[in-house]
Motif scaffolding. Sequence first.
Motif, mmCIF file in Angstrom:
data_model
loop_
_atom_site.group_PDB
_atom_site.id
_atom_site.type_symbol
_atom_site.label_atom_id
_atom_site.label_comp_id
_atom_site.label_asym_id
_atom_site.label_seq_id
_atom_site.Cartn_x
_atom_site.Cartn_y
_atom_site.Cartn_z
ATOM 1 N N THR A 1 46.816 35.906 35.788
ATOM 2 C CA THR A 1 46.484 34.720 36.574
ATOM 3 C C THR A 1 47.574 33.663 36.457
ATOM 4 O OG1 THR A 1 44.141 35.188 36.168
ATOM 5 C CG2 THR A 1 44.690 32.995 36.987
ATOM 6 N N HIS B 1 50.659 34.650 38.412
ATOM 7 C CA HIS B 1 50.515 34.624 39.861
ATOM 8 C C HIS B 1 50.179 33.230 40.382
ATOM 9 C CE1 HIS B 1 50.553 38.923 39.261
ATOM 10 N NE2 HIS B 1 50.681 39.089 40.566
ATOM 11 N N LEU C 1 44.143 31.101 44.345
ATOM 12 C CA LEU C 1 43.606 32.409 43.973
ATOM 13 C C LEU C 1 42.083 32.471 44.054
ATOM 14 C CD1 LEU C 1 45.819 33.275 40.852
ATOM 15 C CD2 LEU C 1 46.131 34.016 43.225
ATOM 16 N N GLY D 1 48.243 30.762 39.026
ATOM 17 C CA GLY D 1 47.003 30.096 38.661
ATOM 18 C C GLY D 1 47.219 29.066 37.569
ATOM 19 N N GLU E 1 42.028 26.092 43.984
ATOM 20 C CA GLU E 1 43.075 27.030 43.547
ATOM 21 C C GLU E 1 43.348 28.054 44.656
ATOM 22 O OE1 GLU E 1 44.649 27.586 40.474
ATOM 23 O OE2 GLU E 1 43.648 26.116 39.178
ATOM 24 N N THR F 1 40.057 37.336 47.877
ATOM 25 C CA THR F 1 40.845 36.564 46.907
ATOM 26 C C THR F 1 40.524 37.130 45.529
ATOM 27 O OG1 THR F 1 39.070 34.913 46.827
ATOM 28 C CG2 THR F 1 40.982 34.393 48.229
ATOM 29 N N PRO F 2 41.425 36.985 44.563
ATOM 30 C CA PRO F 2 41.144 37.556 43.239
ATOM 31 C C PRO F 2 39.841 37.045 42.630
ATOM 32 C CG PRO F 2 43.451 36.974 43.416
ATOM 33 C CD PRO F 2 42.787 36.424 44.643
ATOM 34 N N TYR F 3 39.540 35.793 42.903
ATOM 35 C CA TYR F 3 38.349 35.185 42.300
ATOM 36 C C TYR F 3 37.544 34.473 43.378
ATOM 37 C CZ TYR F 3 41.510 35.981 38.435
ATOM 38 O OH TYR F 3 42.396 36.567 37.569
#
Length: 600
Positions: A30, A33, A85, A35, A83, A93-95
């Motif tokens: 994170t 990338h 991400l 975050g 964010e 999205t990742p999260y």
Amino acid sequence: MSAYRFVPSPLELTTDAPWRPLDRAVLRWTLGHGGSPLLAKMAAWASYADGEGDTALPLSGDGPGRHGMPRPDAEALAALRTEPLVGDGHVPTPYVIDADDRFYLWRNHAHEVAVANAVRTRRAAAVPTSADEALIDTLFHGDRSDAVQRQREAVAAVAGRRLFVLTGGPGTGKTTTVLRMLLALQWQAAGATLSIQVAAPTGKAAQRLVQSLRQGKQALAAQLDEGWSSALAAIPDSEALTLHRLLGYDPRRNRFTCDAAHPLAADVVVVDEASMVDLAMLRALLDAVRPEATLVLVGDADQLTSVAAGSVLMDLVSAFEADPRGDLVRLEHSFRAERQLVPINRAVREGDGCALREAMDAASEDARWREVADAAALRRALAAWCEPLAALPIRPELPPRDEANTEARAAIAVQGLRALAQRQLLSALREDGFGALALNGWIEQRLKQLWSVPPDRSWYAGRAVLVTRNDYAARLYNGDVGLCLAEPDGSLRVWFETVDEHGRASARSFAPGTLPPHEGGFAITVHKSQGSEYDLAAVLLPPDPEHRLLSRQLLYTGLSRARRQVELWGTGEAVAAALDRPVQRAGGLAARLLREDGGG
């Protein structure tokens, strides 16, 4: 190759959080990338929570603070939403932070939304048909007593459903109810033969399911007239399918060959022990079952939840009870002759310590509470346990291996395996001195002494083993229990119960060196015992009442494995702690099932 690089951050990596290496890798990813440190920490906590069975982390209300995670304030929550991400779930999205302030790893959010939408679609597609009382009377032989009323409701309600949930405790007749449900569906198919598939999450549970179906079919065949023979024959009882086998799991690609584009051909799919099904598996199952087919989920919603993330059966039951549409039946009446254990299971299920004491006292001939507070007390309990274990007929002599003796050899092995199931020690833990591995070591050494087996011999007649990894080529599955027996020439083979081509109980044998990964089977974890029953089950709890594995569901699952007698090995403090801790996994499936849109 990615242009990103991992950014070391001593502040985050030296935290005293209980993160695993995987969780710390998520933190680094994170940060690498783009975050923020705040998001990286939240992602690591979400990864850790996923490993603990949660599908999401609540960030507001009464939920925050799970697993020791610091509670984010309103400013931090607002910052997380901005964010790059992090998304709201509408695009990958990742999260994800959803509308109810739950923080997800993307895959869990996608699984949850897909399951919720599939369940809602199946419920909405139901076209229930009116119950034929004459048909129900035939299947229940005219019995309209209160004891079978819930069973009759289930059989009457399943027709026209695309999803049906049947839940109930041990001995409440779930399998016999499923049999009658399938017969009713066959009868209502107007002469067409339905294609039926049955499966369970583990090999042991699947094997027990087909054995129960076979026994139930034999009992019903003796009570129904010849006109039901073809309907009975259409109910499978010869092949124990795990869910992985049913859906065609391909380990090389880590995916299933059966999906929405390549669905199962079955008209009816029955999954037993559904409490062991995790969120990802339920999504795969819902994808693979044709929209017009009927999916029946069967299990005890009060048992332990799945090892992987999610508590899907519990969530489904909760949602279906909050929004009743006739597609859930909870069986409550126990049909076991040995009903003295029923109040014990009920007390544990309700978390009532006083009622548990009273129930165990009332069943004193068949229930025993042994205080096991330290290693010395455990050794004394094990010594007392091993004497009758060694006396079981689990070292029978086999006739020579030739074609004339094939069936006789298999029958002897089955008898030995059935004898082995008369006594089973269940541990809450796998590791440390109170764990199944250490218990097995102690028990095996004591049995070797009692049987005059050299202490350094690993394999010997009477040894019990538990398979811990699926071997599809050998048709041995995680949870299968084997028994080592000696051949007349002194060589050893490990036998596993199976079903022959005629649907009868049989057994297959393997050389010890050809087995998939395995461990001792004289003591197993409560988790591994799901789907099994034993004449006598002893449940060992760790003495530390603060141990994180203690829960009401764990204690209930362990004690309810007993058919006739039960022993509880643990301190009063540990038992009280378990009763006070019902498993409540964090996630949004139950709430999402009750929303009109199901997503978001």
